[in-house]
Design a protein around this motif. Structure first.
Motif, short mmCIF file in Angstrom:
data_model
loop_
_atom_site.label_atom_id
_atom_site.label_comp_id
_atom_site.label_asym_id
_atom_site.label_seq_id
_atom_site.Cartn_x
_atom_site.Cartn_y
_atom_site.Cartn_z
N LEU A 258 0.58 -0.92 -0.28
CA LEU A 258 -0.30 0.19 0.53
C LEU A 258 1.35 1.21 -0.29
O LEU A 258 0.94 2.12 -0.68
N LEU A 259 2.26 0.71 0.98
CA LEU A 259 2.55 2.40 0.45
C LEU A 259 3.74 2.79 -0.10
O LEU A 259 4.05 4.04 -1.36
N LEU A 260 3.79 1.56 -1.20
CA LEU A 260 4.76 1.55 -2.32
C LEU A 260 3.68 2.04 -3.32
O LEU A 260 4.12 3.18 -4.52
N LYS A 261 2.73 1.79 -3.31
CA LYS A 261 1.49 2.21 -4.52
C LYS A 261 1.39 3.46 -4.35
O LYS A 261 0.95 4.41 -5.12
N ALA A 262 1.15 4.30 -3.09
CA ALA A 262 0.83 5.76 -2.90
C ALA A 262 1.92 6.54 -3.59
O ALA A 262 1.86 7.39 -3.79
N ILE A 263 3.43 5.69 -3.53
CA ILE A 263 4.61 6.48 -3.52
C ILE A 263 4.49 7.51 -4.73
O ILE A 263 4.42 7.40 -5.34
N GLU A 264 3.86 5.78 -6.20
CA GLU A 264 4.39 5.11 -6.73
C GLU A 264 2.90 6.16 -7.75
O GLU A 264 3.31 7.35 -8.65
N SER A 265 1.45 6.49 -7.61
CA SER A 265 0.79 6.85 -8.24
C SER A 265 0.73 8.54 -7.58
O SER A 265 0.31 8.85 -8.34
N GLY A 266 1.26 8.52 -6.18
CA GLY A 266 0.58 9.67 -5.99
C GLY A 266 -1.03 9.91 -5.17
O GLY A 266 -1.02 11.36 -5.58
N LYS A 267 -0.98 8.75 -5.14
CA LYS A 267 -2.59 8.70 -4.86
C LYS A 267 -2.92 7.92 -4.02
O LYS A 267 -2.59 6.77 -3.48
N ILE A 268 -3.99 7.80 -2.60
CA ILE A 268 -3.96 7.01 -1.39
C ILE A 268 -5.84 7.25 -1.54
O ILE A 268 -6.48 7.87 -2.36
N ARG A 269 -5.93 5.33 -1.05
CA ARG A 269 -7.73 5.55 -0.93
C ARG A 269 -8.21 4.92 0.68
O ARG A 269 -7.22 4.03 1.52
N ARG A 270 -8.58 5.75 1.37
CA ARG A 270 -8.92 5.09 2.60
C ARG A 270 -9.46 3.70 2.27
O ARG A 270 -10.05 3.39 1.84
N ILE A 271 -9.74 3.17 3.66
CA ILE A 271 -9.47 2.06 4.00
C ILE A 271 -11.56 2.31 3.47
O ILE A 271 -12.22 2.83 4.22
N GLY A 272 -11.49 1.27 2.65
CA GLY A 272 -13.21 1.04 2.59
C GLY A 272 -13.48 2.03 2.07
O GLY A 272 -14.56 2.32 1.05
N ASP A 273 -12.73 3.02 0.88
CA ASP A 273 -13.11 3.48 0.33
C ASP A 273 -12.93 3.61 -1.61
O ASP A 273 -11.98 2.43 -1.02
N THR A 274 -13.80 4.22 -1.85
CA THR A 274 -13.27 3.28 -3.65
C THR A 274 -13.07 4.84 -5.01
O THR A 274 -12.51 4.91 -5.29
N LYS A 275 -13.41 5.75 -3.45
CA LYS A 275 -12.37 7.07 -4.41
C LYS A 275 -11.12 7.03 -3.87
O LYS A 275 -10.74 7.01 -3.08
N GLU A 276 -10.35 7.70 -5.20
CA GLU A 276 -8.61 7.97 -4.95
C GLU A 276 -8.73 9.96 -5.01
O GLU A 276 -9.37 10.28 -5.03
N ILE A 277 -7.69 10.17 -3.62
CA ILE A 277 -7.75 11.14 -3.32
C ILE A 277 -5.81 11.46 -3.23
O ILE A 277 -5.08 10.90 -3.51
N GLU A 278 -5.82 12.52 -4.50
CA GLU A 278 -3.86 13.26 -5.24
C GLU A 278 -3.58 13.32 -3.95
O GLU A 278 -3.91 14.03 -2.59
N ILE A 279 -2.00 13.17 -3.61
CA ILE A 279 -1.26 13.82 -2.23
C ILE A 279 -0.26 14.16 -2.73
O ILE A 279 0.32 13.64 -4.26
N ASN A 280 0.97 15.19 -2.75
CA ASN A 280 2.07 15.24 -2.63
C ASN A 280 2.77 15.50 -0.45
O ASN A 280 3.02 16.52 -0.90
N VAL A 281 3.57 14.26 -1.39
CA VAL A 281 4.51 14.79 0.07
C VAL A 281 5.61 13.44 0.34
O VAL A 281 5.73 13.14 -1.11
#
Length: 469
Positions: A258-281
């Motif tokens: 999950l951490l790798l996916k967030a770093i590679e895509s710049g997006k995260i998805r809250r647990i239980g959600d279907t919507k992705e949220i863009e992040i710049n971290v």
């Protein structure tokens, strides 16, 4: 019957009122003889009111401020604190006039011993908080040796032309990994890579014993994702636009993907959600382990674009240790000034300083700081012994250093180290100072400040010998 001012005064209720207040009250005539005293004042003096009435105030309060009022016929307000052991009180005294004629004086005083004790406890806590809070930045303290290159590399993480990068910081416990992450964060704000109000979110990953809770904390959750779950922002969202510092990152093995996916895509998805949220971290992972052996290869490759190693104290030069030593001593002195407005001068004997600089610190900088603070505490006077002093010097000797600080401390105590020998550490110091342009006399003087008695001609001979090799 309705109580009026006239009735109150005629019934002479005033003494009863004064006997039940928290303040002491004394009234004297122009000769200093007591004409009235309330129960509180009598209790302070350890007498009965009948024993005190008609007697000089000085029989019970030898340094009474009332004497000054009798002499000057002027009020004295909150100027002096008197001691009637073990009590401590503050006094306000006033002259008494009747139809323009001076007839005596009265004082009102209050016990402030408990308040003083509480204030002392608060001030002591303030000192301890200042001494033990994590260092935000050591770059202004240690500016030589191994750390100089580490600080330069740290700045490249966010300051290179190619843009900010994720990074890994490794090193033993207490070497300053959080401090280094703070340096990166502050430098990124300074050069405008992130905004002045950008967040710095720190989390110790080792606190998560349950991988599901860890995932929820880092990525957030939506209401109904599991029993009792609520809508919650994760750490990535909280760190958006800034830095996410993952301490003890080797413990996140259960949710690396999950951490790798967030770093590679710049997006995260809250647990239980279907919507992705863009992040710049910007992610900084820190660990006491070798993350190359722990992380998925892809995750390590993403995070390890810059990897910095913080050496232990044992790996650092004597001069670097001395800079840290002096920093912690000055920090202690400053903490005393901030809390008590006392100019505090801490002086270590050469033997004590040598023992501390050459001690073994398994927990590194943090432990060195704690040992220095403990040693100063052990040599310091008690608060109750300071009185009104505003300038204090304390001497820290071997007897004040905790015995578990070094495996060889007992030997150091029984056999103080020679101060006139050029050991490896002293030789390294001489060469480093010479490279900076210092001559033998100046180097000898610096060694003397550190507790070493190495004459300038020995320094000159050592430099000549080393240059000829």
């Amino acid at each position: 019957m309705k109580l009026t001012k006239e009735l109150f005064l005629s019934l002479n209720f005033l003494p009863e009122v004064l006997d039940n207040i928290n303040d002491g009250v004394n009234v004297v005539d122009t000769d200093g003889m007591i004409v009235y005293i309330n129960e509180i004042s009598a209790n302070y003096a350890g007498k009965k009111k009948e024993e005190m009435l008609g007697n000089p105030i000085t029989d019970f309060y030898p340094a009474a401020i009332l004497l000054t009022v009798l002499q000057n016929r002027q009020p004295v307000l909150d100027k002096k604190i008197h001691f009637v052991p073990p009590k401590k009180y503050i006094v306000n005294s006033y002259p008494l006039f009747y139809k323009g004629e001076f007839i005596g004086a009265f004082s009102v005083f209050r016990d402030i011993q408990e308040i003083e004790q509480l204030n002392n406890k608060i001030k002591q806590l303030e000192i301890q908080v200042n001494l033990n809070k994590p260092e935000d930045d050591f770059s202004h303290v240690v500016h030589l040796g191994t750390m100089q290159s580490v600080y330069k590399q740290a700045k490249k993480i966010v300051g290179s032309l190619g843009g900010p990068r994720h990074s890994i910081i490794t090193g033993a416990s207490g070497t300053g990994k959080t401090m280094l992450a703070n340096i990166i964060y502050n430098y990124a704000k300074e050069i405008g890579v992130i905004s002045k109000n950008a967040p710095f979110i720190e989390i110790n990953c080792a606190q998560f014993t349950n991988p599901d809770i860890a995932a929820m904390e880092i990525f957030g959750s939506v209401e109904g994702a599991y029993t009792g779950s609520k809508k919650k922002k994760g750490l990535f969202e909280q760190a958006n636009g800034g830095i996410l510092f993952l301490d003890e990152a080797h413990t996140i093995e259960n949710y690396q993907s999950l951490l790798l996916k967030a770093i590679e895509s710049g997006k995260i998805r809250r647990i239980g959600d279907t919507k992705e949220i863009e992040i710049n971290v910007i992610v900084i992972a820190a660990s006491t382990k070798n993350l190359h052996e722990v992380f998925l290869p892809e995750l390590y490759q993403r995070l390890g674009q810059y990897e910095m190693y913080l050496p232990s104290l044992q790996e650092r030069s004597l001069e670097e240790k001395e800079q840290l030593f002096l920093h912690f001593v000055r920090k202690y002195e400053n903490a005393v000034w901030e809390a008590r407005r006392i100019r505090y001068h801490v002086v270590f004997t050469p033997q004590a300083k040598h023992a501390l600089l050459n001690a073994v610190y398994p927990r590194n900088i943090r432990q060195m700081r704690d040992v220095i603070n403990y040693s100063i505490d052990a040599s310091s006077p008690l608060v109750e012994d300071i009185g009104e002093k505003t300038d204090i010097t304390t001497i820290v000797g071997l007897e004040h250093i905790p015995f578990d600080v070094s495996e060889n401390l007992e030997a150091e105590k029984n056999n103080p180290p020679p101060t006139n020998k050029i050991t490896d550490d002293v030789g390294e110091f001489i060469l480093n100072q010479h490279k900076k342009g210092d001559g033998p006399r100046k180097i000898s003087h610096r060694l003397a400040e550190m507790g070493y008695d190495v004459p300038y001609y020995k320094v000159a001979y050592y430099l000549k010998k080393e240059n000829s090799n």
